[in-house]
Design an enzyme around this catalytic site. Structure first.
Site, PDB file in Angstrom:
ATOM      1  N   ASN A  23      -0.381  33.296  29.608  1.00  0.00           N
ATOM      2  CA  ASN A  23       0.552  32.219  29.663  1.00  0.00           C
ATOM      3  C   ASN A  23       0.034  31.116  28.857  1.00  0.00           C
ATOM      4  O   ASN A  23       0.793  30.240  28.393  1.00  0.00           O
ATOM      5  CB  ASN A  23       0.551  31.827  31.106  1.00  0.00           C
ATOM      6  CG  ASN A  23       1.435  32.647  32.267  1.00  0.00           C
ATOM      7  OD1 ASN A  23       2.025  33.703  31.563  1.00  0.00           O
ATOM      8  ND2 ASN A  23       1.152  32.508  33.263  1.00  0.00           N
ATOM      9  N   CYS A 123      15.059  36.208  37.268  1.00  0.00           N
ATOM     10  CA  CYS A 123      14.295  37.327  37.394  1.00  0.00           C
ATOM     11  C   CYS A 123      13.834  37.509  38.755  1.00  0.00           C
ATOM     12  O   CYS A 123      14.429  36.839  39.494  1.00  0.00           O
ATOM     13  CB  CYS A 123      13.080  36.947  36.648  1.00  0.00           C
ATOM     14  SG  CYS A 123      11.927  36.080  37.167  1.00  0.00           S
TER      15      CYS A 123
END
Ligand code: EPZ
Length: 427
Positions: A23, A123
């Site tokens: 990330n 998602c």
């Protein structure tokens, strides 16, 4: 498609090298768009999402080259160069595969004066809108229009003026997009209630290394004074605090002891505090963090929160570990609306978990049994691997491409500390 097969019951012991943070990598890579110079990133994890992001950047005109890594070493060096922006459109077929693609919106707008990105859609873990990204960019001076499933951002007169924005909700990605847009503005921007995740500080540190002017790094009040241009840099990606926390849970759930080599303590205090409360011994040393089981796991009450709170990306892994604790644990998922997809699969392995909305009650059990289980999203699939490591018998985790998005060479790292685990091709 591949699957991961595990023979459970082994106590894990040894050292696991922690890779660069996924990330962080996914917000450092688009910084290549901000300069015509070369940007070199080292300690890049070998992950599907990193490769996908590289392909996305290639489509925008960024050249990328990867230096080879010796066998057994982790982390790659990638050199990127956007001599010029060949296209300012991030197409649907790229963005739908990886929602982090939205992170090209801000830097492309800053560099080229306009940017068109397909809306990412939701998602497995939730709707995950991008309204905060767009509001923040508007506050910095962008014109935003939505049409045909795309968002188009334009800088009037070709360059953003800068501006202030207060986030109503803490958003990691929106903070990142706003930072990358503001760094080349003509004036000052201030972000209030900005996300404070370590990956944000990593981004700020890279932007400063490239010549950006940012104050308040690490705080929720970021002050960015735009500059005329940015130059290249050579920068190492921070270690992955979520990967480290995931393997710490592997020590806890197998009654083992694992040294997380390269883990950075200051990034993961909420995680190590929770591990200690669960009865694990946490030792900080120069090389990283050593986590050892010390008898039965103790139950916990955990609520996810933005940094420095307990990270949502660790919720599924702790749930698997607490399934084996001596008593009832209470978990509350405050960030995403549907992040308990791992529960039905853990139940099939014998876990005793009740879910009510965003809360889960985990009744500790004596043991779990191996089963064939289905991964649904990245961190859910890791919780199934963890359960498989302690379950009686064999576990097969299907749809392992979810794991490959966030865990570099997982089976290699776990085998090295004693797990009986292998990757199988299911055709
Ligand atoms: C980042 O996602 C991470 N992904 C996620 O990690 C992580 O779970 C999340 O931050 C929270 O820490 C990357 O960094 C690539 P948010 P992001 O914007 O930026 C809502 C993993 O497993 N929201 O902080 O998308 C959103 O729906 C992944 O490694 C809006 O409403 O997360 C969520 O409820 C999963 N509007 C909350 O804010 C927006 O415009 C936090 O989302 C943006 C977000």
């Amino acid at each position: 498609m591949d699957s991961i097969w595990i023979q459970g019951g082994k106590r894990l012991e040894g050292k696991i090298p922690i890779s660069g943070a996924k990330n962080a990598a996914l917000t450092l890579l688009p910084c290549a768009l901000l300069t015509a110079d070369k940007l070199t990133l080292s300690n890049l994890p070998r992950l599907a999402d990193v490769d996908s992001f590289g392909h996305l950047l290639n489509g925008l005109g960024v050249s990328t080259s990867v230096a080879g890594v010796k066998k057994g070493e982790f982390g790659r060096r990638m050199t990127l160069q956007a001599s010029e922006i060949a296209s300012t459109v991030a197409p649907y077929d790229m963005v739908r595969k990886m929602r982090a693609s939205i992170l090209v919106l801000g830097p492309m707008l800053a560099r080229a004066g306009e940017s068109t990105v397909s809306l990412p859609g939701g998602c497995a873990i939730g709707d995950r809108p991008i309204d905060l990204h767009l509001r923040a960019l508007e506050a910095i001076g962008a014109d935003i229009e939505l049409a045909a499933g795309y968002v188009k951002a334009t800088a009037p007169n070709g360059r953003l003026p800068g501006g202030d924005y207060t986030f109503p909700v803490v958003s990691v990605g929106a903070t990142e997009n706003a930072l990358m847009a503001a760094v080349l503005a003509t004036g000052r921007s201030q972000l209030f209630n900005a996300a404070r995740e370590p990956e944000i500080a990593d981004l700020c540190n890279l932007l400063v290394a490239m010549g950006g002017k940012i104050d308040g790094i690490g705080s929720s009040h970021l002050i960015i004074d735009g500059v005329e241009g940015l130059h290249g840099a050579d920068y190492a990606v921070m270690p992955d605090r979520i990967e480290a926390g995931s393997y710490a849970c592997a020590a806890g759930i197998t009654g083992g002891s694992i040294e997380l080599v390269g883990a950075r303590a200051e990034d993961m205090l909420a995680i190590t505090n929770a591990l200690a409360q669960a009865g694990l011994i946490v030792e900080f040393c120069d090389a990283g963090i050593k986590v050892s089981a010390d008898g039965k796991l103790r139950p916990l009450a955990l609520s996810t929160a933005p940094f420095p709170g307990f990270p949502t990306d660790m919720q599924a892994q702790f749930m698997a570990m607490l399934a084996m604790a001596d008593g009832e644990s209470f978990l509350e998922e405050t960030i995403f609306e549907n992040r308990y997809m791992h529960v039905p699969e853990l139940r099939r392995m014998g876990a005793n978990i009740e879910v009510r909305g965003r809360s889960a009650l985990v009744h500790g059990v004596e043991g779990m049994t191996g089963a064939q289980v289905m991964a649904t999203d990245l961190r859910a699939s890791m919780s199934l691997v963890l359960a498989g490591l302690c379950a009686e018998g064999e576990t097969e985790v299907l749809r392992v491409y979810h794991l490959d998005r966030g865990y570099e060479r997982l089976e290699e790292k776990l085998s090295a500390v004693g797990a009986t685990i292998e990757r199988r091709s299911t055709g």
